[in-house]
Write a protein that holds these residues in place. Structure first.
Motif, PDB file in Angstrom:
ATOM      1  N   ALA A 127     -12.224   5.054   1.281  1.00 14.25           N
ATOM      2  CA  ALA A 127     -10.814   4.881   1.634  1.00 14.25           C
ATOM      3  C   ALA A 127     -10.695   4.369   3.069  1.00 14.25           C
ATOM      4  O   ALA A 127      -9.900   3.463   3.360  1.00 14.25           O
ATOM      5  CB  ALA A 127     -10.064   6.199   1.465  1.00 14.25           C
ATOM      6  N   GLU A 144      -7.871   1.253  -2.016  1.00 12.58           N
ATOM      7  CA  GLU A 144      -7.776   2.266  -0.969  1.00 12.58           C
ATOM      8  C   GLU A 144      -6.998   3.481  -1.460  1.00 12.58           C
ATOM      9  O   GLU A 144      -7.410   4.638  -1.252  1.00 12.58           O
ATOM     10  CB  GLU A 144      -7.098   1.681   0.262  1.00 12.58           C
ATOM     11  N   LEU A 182     -11.898   0.692   3.175  1.00 16.30           N
ATOM     12  CA  LEU A 182     -10.884  -0.219   2.635  1.00 16.30           C
ATOM     13  C   LEU A 182      -9.666  -0.318   3.547  1.00 16.30           C
ATOM     14  O   LEU A 182      -9.034  -1.379   3.627  1.00 16.30           O
ATOM     15  CB  LEU A 182     -10.469   0.252   1.239  1.00 16.30           C
ATOM     16  N   GLU A 183      -9.334   0.756   4.219  1.00 18.24           N
ATOM     17  CA  GLU A 183      -8.230   0.709   5.175  1.00 18.24           C
ATOM     18  C   GLU A 183      -8.515  -0.324   6.261  1.00 18.24           C
ATOM     19  O   GLU A 183      -7.636  -1.102   6.650  1.00 18.24           O
ATOM     20  CB  GLU A 183      -8.022   2.094   5.790  1.00 18.24           C
ATOM     21  N   TYR A 220       0.823  -1.206   0.000  1.00 14.58           N
ATOM     22  CA  TYR A 220       0.000   0.000   0.000  1.00 14.58           C
ATOM     23  C   TYR A 220       0.859   1.258   0.000  1.00 14.58           C
ATOM     24  O   TYR A 220       0.556   2.217  -0.707  1.00 14.58           O
ATOM     25  CB  TYR A 220      -0.932   0.029   1.218  1.00 14.58           C
TER      26      TYR A 220
END
Length: 446
Positions: free
Chosen positions: A353, A390, A356-357, A97
């Motif tokens: 976001a 994300e 998804l984190e 990420y």
């Protein structure tokens, strides 16, 4: 720059020249993109390059072969994910990420290489031909993703298996709380009344339909899905719900195009992304046909806040075949053509976001269990999916649209105060709701 490391096999003159060329191209490309941060890249030939201004957490990646580097340069949208899945692109420091987020953040300030712009333009122009999701293809596309082993989704979703963007009312809200808030928010916009009939198109594992049933005593809720796994799970939830629900709830394995009848309320969450650009008019005309004259519909979908684009080919191949993320300008004309009137539009920024984190952190924490269900390559694929999604919601133009529609202009209250009023009343009943929805999940999960 360090000297190339020796390899197990000797390099011929031609191979050395090719490696030097690929290394030079990679260095030139990344130099034009990464101006902030601290990125170190070790090439297949052993050369070490650094990029950025040295700020932030350092990230170090490595390529295992020259062709992996070349593949990234030619078509990063498709090949980076494959290279990571196959172990040809390795993150040595930081996380996947961290690397993807840095690249997407920095790419906003640079001009993409000519070959990438040509490929992107072609994919955008051809997008209409790739998204004719007729019933048979739609069912296959859904099965590809949603008919995976249900235990996989238990690893990272909340207990209600809400697999769509949560609604974070404040920064420190938990995923579970934010998913309940999402359901409350949608129920408020639907302005549900007793005895209402409600259609949930793309009902997932049934959590939203069961929530809406709490607001429609004496009514009827029908959830439809093309996923056999989701249908079986949702149907069992209804059967195992002690004391039933205030409204009758049923789930059906049906394509929305085959539905008949009329409904007071229609909701669709996280399904429109799978409809396909060429089928938008069919979708909204069918919804208009199914909606009562005084009815209300709410569409919750991932969208693009910029001009129309294309589906990332890696995502289309490995995660969501047939999927497409629309711009608002692609949705509105089809709503109008169907005879529906838009009564409210809300754009949820960064909510996905944060969702998804949470999913990514939970999945990584339970990686060994996912690897037992599938294998390490699958886990790398899933990590790449969650990480890139994300990062895209943080640094690119992905958002979530909630579009409210009606046929008449007098069925929605004059101001938006009704939404907050409903959410306040609903939140006061959260303990009761949690006990009802939790009973089914306690039986099915674990």
């Amino acid at each position: 720059m360090s000297k190339p490391q020796a390899e197990n096999r000797p390099r011929g003159k031609g191979s050395a020249v090719f490696s030097s060329l690929v290394d030079w191209c990679l260095k030139r490309a990344l130099s034009s993109i990464v101006t902030r941060g601290a990125l170190t890249v070790t090439t297949a030939s052993g050369r070490v390059f650094t990029f950025g201004d040295g700020t932030g957490e350092p990230v170090h990646v490595r390529f295992t072969d020259d062709r992996a580097q070349w593949a990234l340069l030619i078509d990063a949208d498709k090949r980076l994910g494959e290279l990571y899945m196959d172990g040809r692109f390795i993150v040595k420091r930081g996380s996947l990420y961290d690397f993807v987020a840095m690249m997407l953040r920095e790419a906003q300030n640079s001009t993409h290489p000519l070959i990438a712009r040509v490929i992107d333009h072609a994919r955008t122009k051809l997008r209409i031909f790739r998204h004719r999701n007729l019933p048979g293809r739609s069912r296959a596309n859904v099965a590809h993703h949603y008919d995976l082993d249900g235990r996989l989704y238990e690893l990272f979703l909340d207990p209600d298996r809400q697999y769509s963007c949560a609604y974070f009312e404040h920064a420190d809200q938990s995923l579970e709380e934010a998913q309940i808030a999402k359901k409350r928010h949608l129920a408020a916009k639907l302005v549900i009344e007793p005895d209402n009939s409600i259609l949930d198109i793309g009902c997932g594992w049934g959590g939203l339909a069961l929530h809406l049933a709490e607001h429609a005593p004496g009514g009827y809720v029908l959830g439809v899905t093309l996923s056999e796994e989701q249908h079986a799970y949702a149907s069992k939830r209804v059967a195992d719900t002690a004391g039933g629900t205030p409204a009758e709830v049923q789930f059906a394995l049906r394509d929305y195009r085959s539905l008949t009848g009329r409904f007071d309320r229609i909701v669709s969450v996280g399904m429109f992304e799978h409809v396909g650009l060429a089928s938008y008019r069919t979708f909204f005309r069918k919804c208009a046909e199914l909606l009562e004259d005084d009815g209300i519909m709410v569409l919750h979908t991932i969208g693009c806040s910029a001009t129309p684009g294309f589906t990332t080919p890696w995502l289309d191949k490995y995660i969501f075949p047939g999927g497409y993320i629309p711009a608002l300008s692609e949705i509105v004309p089809e709503i109008e053509a169907a005879g529906l009137a838009i009564t409210d539009v809300e754009v949820l920024r960064l909510h996905y976001a944060k969702t998804l984190e949470s999913w990514r952190a939970r999945f990584l924490a339970r990686w060994p269990e996912a690897a037992q269900l599938y294998d390490e390559r699958f886990c790398r694929m899933w990590e790449y999916y969650l990480s890139t999604a994300e990062a895209a919601f943080r640094y690119e133009d992905l958002v979530v649209f909630q579009i409210q529609m009606a046929k008449r202009n007098d069925v929605i209250p004059l101001t938006r105060n009704y939404i907050a009023d409903h959410e306040g009343r609903s939140a006061s009943k959260i303990d009761v709701e949690g006990s009802v929805e939790g009973k089914a999940d306690n039986i099915l999960i674990g």
